[in-house]
Write a protein that holds these residues in place. Structure first.
Motif, short mmCIF file in Angstrom:
data_model
loop_
_atom_site.label_atom_id
_atom_site.label_comp_id
_atom_site.label_asym_id
_atom_site.label_seq_id
_atom_site.Cartn_x
_atom_site.Cartn_y
_atom_site.Cartn_z
N THR A 78 -14.54 36.77 23.91
CA THR A 78 -14.20 36.68 22.29
C THR A 78 -13.49 35.58 21.83
O THR A 78 -12.29 35.35 22.18
N THR A 79 -14.22 34.34 21.16
CA THR A 79 -13.37 33.37 20.80
C THR A 79 -13.93 32.96 19.37
O THR A 79 -14.73 33.40 18.78
N LYS A 80 -13.02 32.04 18.94
CA LYS A 80 -13.42 31.54 17.66
C LYS A 80 -14.47 30.54 17.67
O LYS A 80 -14.27 29.55 18.70
N LYS A 82 -17.09 27.56 15.42
CA LYS A 82 -17.19 26.67 14.17
C LYS A 82 -18.65 26.87 14.07
O LYS A 82 -19.34 26.28 14.87
N GLU A 88 -15.36 29.14 10.39
CA GLU A 88 -15.04 29.63 11.72
C GLU A 88 -15.33 31.21 11.41
O GLU A 88 -14.95 31.81 10.56
N GLU A 89 -15.66 31.73 12.56
CA GLU A 89 -15.65 33.21 12.84
C GLU A 89 -15.53 33.48 14.33
O GLU A 89 -15.74 32.71 15.13
N GLU A 90 -15.37 34.80 14.84
CA GLU A 90 -15.17 35.21 16.02
C GLU A 90 -16.38 35.57 16.58
O GLU A 90 -17.37 36.17 15.96
N HIS A 91 -16.71 34.74 17.79
CA HIS A 91 -17.91 34.91 18.25
C HIS A 91 -17.73 36.05 19.32
O HIS A 91 -17.10 36.20 20.20
#
Length: 112
Positions: A78-80, A82, A88-91
């Motif tokens: 789980t990463t940020k 772009k 930006e959001e959490e993937h």
């Protein structure tokens, strides 16, 4: 056994044991992607909120283990990220810890 024969045997064993050479199971990969929510933001050939799998493949394909490793990290951690619109959001991470399923998904994405 002479060294050239031993090296030839070892090289053959490595080639036959390399799962990256196998054709991915598209149905299983798409099911995992759908069950993990990937298809909400990614299309196979059309970008949605995130890039299409074809665009992702173009970015990482041909970079051998390095590209596969980066793609694997992207789908398992789980990463940020772009987005195209600059936000930006959490993937989210794929909903599997099974190494074979994850390798299959990575191979399938790279095959697009």
């Amino acid at each position: 056994m002479k060294i050239p024969a031993l090296l030839a045997m070892l090289a053959t064993t490595l080639v036959l044991a390399n799962p990256a050479q196998a054709t991915p199971d598209a149905d299983a990969a798409q099911k995992l992607a759908k069950d993990s929510g990937c298809m909400k933001c990614h299309g196979i050939d059309k970008s949605k909120k995130g890039p299409s799998f074809q665009k992702t493949s173009a970015k990482y394909k041909g970079k051998t283990a390095e590209g596969e490793g980066k793609l694997r990290d992207l789908i398992t951690k789980t990463t940020k990220v772009k987005l195209d619109d600059g936000s930006e959001e959490e993937h989210g991470a794929v909903k599997s810890k099974d190494d074979a399923q994850i390798k299959n998904l990575v191979s399938w994405i790279l095959a697009q």
